[in-house]
Design an enzyme around this catalytic site. Structure first.
Site, short mmCIF file in Angstrom:
data_model
loop_
_atom_site.label_atom_id
_atom_site.label_comp_id
_atom_site.label_asym_id
_atom_site.label_seq_id
_atom_site.Cartn_x
_atom_site.Cartn_y
_atom_site.Cartn_z
N PHE A 7 0.85 -1.18 0.00
CA PHE A 7 0.00 0.00 0.00
C PHE A 7 0.90 1.24 0.00
O PHE A 7 1.86 1.31 0.76
CB PHE A 7 -0.89 -0.02 1.25
CG PHE A 7 -1.97 1.00 1.24
CD1 PHE A 7 -3.18 0.75 0.60
CD2 PHE A 7 -1.80 2.23 1.87
CE1 PHE A 7 -4.20 1.70 0.58
CE2 PHE A 7 -2.81 3.17 1.85
CZ PHE A 7 -4.00 2.91 1.21
N ASP A 44 1.10 -5.10 8.41
CA ASP A 44 -0.01 -4.16 8.24
C ASP A 44 -1.27 -5.00 8.07
O ASP A 44 -1.40 -5.76 7.10
CB ASP A 44 0.23 -3.26 7.02
CG ASP A 44 -0.80 -2.14 6.93
OD1 ASP A 44 -1.94 -2.35 7.37
OD2 ASP A 44 -0.45 -1.06 6.40
N TYR A 73 -11.24 1.92 10.48
CA TYR A 73 -12.45 2.30 9.72
C TYR A 73 -12.83 1.32 8.63
O TYR A 73 -13.83 1.52 7.95
CB TYR A 73 -12.30 3.70 9.12
CG TYR A 73 -11.05 3.96 8.31
CD1 TYR A 73 -10.96 3.55 6.99
CD2 TYR A 73 -9.97 4.64 8.86
CE1 TYR A 73 -9.82 3.77 6.24
CE2 TYR A 73 -8.81 4.87 8.12
CZ TYR A 73 -8.74 4.43 6.81
OH TYR A 73 -7.61 4.65 6.09
N LYS A 74 -12.05 0.26 8.43
CA LYS A 74 -12.39 -0.72 7.39
C LYS A 74 -13.30 -1.80 8.02
O LYS A 74 -14.44 -1.52 8.34
CB LYS A 74 -11.12 -1.26 6.76
CG LYS A 74 -10.41 -0.15 5.96
CD LYS A 74 -9.05 -0.53 5.43
CE LYS A 74 -8.45 0.64 4.64
NZ LYS A 74 -7.02 0.50 4.43
N ARG A 118 -13.10 -3.18 -7.50
CA ARG A 118 -12.81 -3.88 -6.25
C ARG A 118 -14.10 -4.04 -5.45
O ARG A 118 -14.85 -3.08 -5.28
CB ARG A 118 -11.78 -3.04 -5.48
CG ARG A 118 -11.09 -3.74 -4.36
CD ARG A 118 -10.00 -2.86 -3.79
NE ARG A 118 -10.56 -1.71 -3.10
CZ ARG A 118 -9.97 -1.11 -2.06
NH1 ARG A 118 -8.80 -1.55 -1.61
NH2 ARG A 118 -10.52 -0.08 -1.47
C1 LIG Z 1 -6.22 1.63 4.37
C2 LIG Z 1 -4.79 1.32 4.58
C3 LIG Z 1 -3.99 2.18 5.32
C4 LIG Z 1 -4.56 3.46 5.84
O1 LIG Z 1 -3.65 4.31 6.43
P1 LIG Z 1 -4.17 5.59 7.22
O2 LIG Z 1 -2.94 6.29 7.59
O3 LIG Z 1 -4.94 5.08 8.42
O4 LIG Z 1 -5.04 6.38 6.30
C5 LIG Z 1 -2.68 1.80 5.55
N1 LIG Z 1 -2.18 0.64 5.06
C6 LIG Z 1 -2.94 -0.20 4.33
C7 LIG Z 1 -2.38 -1.48 3.83
C8 LIG Z 1 -4.27 0.13 4.06
O5 LIG Z 1 -5.01 -0.69 3.33
#
Ligand SMILES: *Cc1c(COP(=O)(O)O)cnc(C)c1O
Length: 415
Positions: A125, A200, A225-226, A374
């Site tokens: 990511f 992560d 939030y997911k 997705r």
């Molecule tokens: C959604 C997501 C994030 C989000 O990071 P924020 O700093 O909380 O916005 C980080 N890493 C991965 C792999 C994600 O899917």
């Protein structure tokens, strides 16, 4: 039995089916984006209202003690810990995932003195890679380097992790393809080479059982939030295995991570245990929403949750493959459910317009550049009939060419 009846029968046999009533979802809309922003649990909305009206509105500053706002980061941390296989005292809710990555990358470098390389995959990511890049800039190449490897190179990880590697930063479930890594095996292989692993769990926590302690994990971060449904911008979390905590030092040495924040001493002293990973004042309203959201998980068997998640993904792929538009799409996710998280991605040159057309047809998925549609299947509230209906609507759009309308080509700031 026709297709719809078959999916209805799967819903009728679903042991988690009643949980859907605990979410606020509009009838008719098919929400397949819980991997980006989880749907609101009624209990989260109630907790948010109570926190605003009664606690902030009624008790003002006294609520730090009376409602134990000050204990929120650890209280939530332990509840999230129960979902990811972490015994109490190893998880806190705090900040954004990106910020927690910064904290734990520095922690990892400190725990492996003499080593300076961060290894990650090139498909990770972006924020994970960006945060590592920023750290390289901050510390300089003498103290920190980033090495990205092709995802396939994970098979030869033993050769990649040399004596300079302090930490391997991996995302458990890939945000594009939904590919799921073997957390236990990779952890063991990295540790055998003397490095740490930073996982992560953004697309894992709340979607499947995890067992960080049993895997001997070192460090992890994840998202509120997911699949945890904590609401937009919900606090993230971080995990530091108990065995590392006493020696661990994180760089954002704010007062909330101090051993005695209300002694107002002029010099920093790290707090006991996991509290030292806090920085500033907790985002109380967001934390209270997340706290309410976690109530939904109270009696959920995470094994059953995972079984449903796998079955939903399989049902979706089967429906696409059995549709009249099967040839229009390439499956961009692993075919075997065991190798996937709780999402399925399809590749199509017109993915963006297709996602827009689907949203107009009340099927909410999302687009990931350059060519992915997705679909997330949050197992707490997604039904098998939703999967069936989503594919029906996708089929209609493609057959009728509805996505070819020029107005669907515009891109919003958030896709
Ligand atoms: C959604 C997501 C994030 C989000 O990071 P924020 O700093 O909380 O916005 C980080 N890493 C991965 C792999 C994600 O899917």
């Amino acid at each position: 039995m026709n297709d719809r009846a078959r999916h209805e029968a799967l819903d009728a046999a679903d042991p988690l089916a009643s949980l859907r009533d605990r979410f606020r979802l509009r009838e008719g809309r098919i929400y397949l984006d819980g991997n980006s922003l989880g749907a609101p649990p009624e209990s989260a909305l109630r907790a948010l209202a109570t926190a605003a009206e009664d606690e902030w509105g009624g008790e003002l500053v006294g609520a730090w003690n009376s409602a134990d706002w000050i204990g929120l980061p650890e209280r939530l941390g332990d509840r999230i810990g129960a979902l990811i296989g972490a015994a109490p005292g190893q998880v806190v809710a705090a900040d954004a995932t990106s910020v927690n990555l910064h904290k734990l990358l520095v922690t990892a470098l400190g725990l492996r003195p003499g080593r300076r390389t961060i290894v990650s995959t090139s498909d990770n990511f972006p924020t994970d890679l960006y945060m590592a890049e920023g750290l390289v800039d901050l510390l300089g190449a003498d103290r920190c380097r980033l090495r990205t490897i092709a995802p396939d190179a994970l098979d030869e990880l033993d050769a990649v992790v040399d004596d300079d590697v302090a930490v391997v930063m991996l995302t458990h479930v890939d945000f594009r393809s939904g590919r799921r890594l073997d957390l236990q095996d990779l952890t063991r292989r990295v540790q055998a080479r003397g490095a740490l692993v930073l996982w992560d769990l953004a697309h894992s926590a709340g979607a499947m059982p995890l067992d960080l302690d049993a895997a001997g994990a070192d460090l992890a971060v994840g998202c509120g939030y997911k699949y945890l449904n904590g609401g937009p911008g919900a606090p993230a979390f971080l995990y530091v295995a108990a065995r590392h905590q006493a020696a661990a030092r994180q760089p954002l040495t704010g007062w909330m991570g101090h051993a005695r924040p209300f002694a107002f001493e002029s010099a920093y002293a790290p707090g006991e245990g996991i509290r030292r990973f806090l920085c500033g004042t907790p985002a109380v309203l967001s934390m209270r929403a997340l706290e309410g959201a976690l109530d939904v998980f109270d009696d959920v068997d995470l094994g059953a949750l995972r079984a449903k998640s796998e079955a939903l993904g399989d049902a979706f792929i089967d429906a696409v493959e059995g549709s009249r538009v099967a040839d229009a799409f390439v499956l961009a996710s692993p075919r075997a459910a065991a190798d996937r998280g709780s999402q399925v991605s399809l590749r199509h040159a017109d993915a963006h317009a297709l996602v827009r057309a689907l949203i107009e047809a009340d099927v909410v998925g999302d687009f990931r550049a350059p060519d992915l549609l997705r679909f997330g299947f949050a197992p707490l509230y997604t039904r098998f009939v939703d999967v069936h209906e989503a594919v029906q609507r996708l089929e209609t759009i493609v057959v009728e060419g509805r996505h070819l309308e020029p107005r669907l080509r515009e891109r919003a700031r958030v896709t």
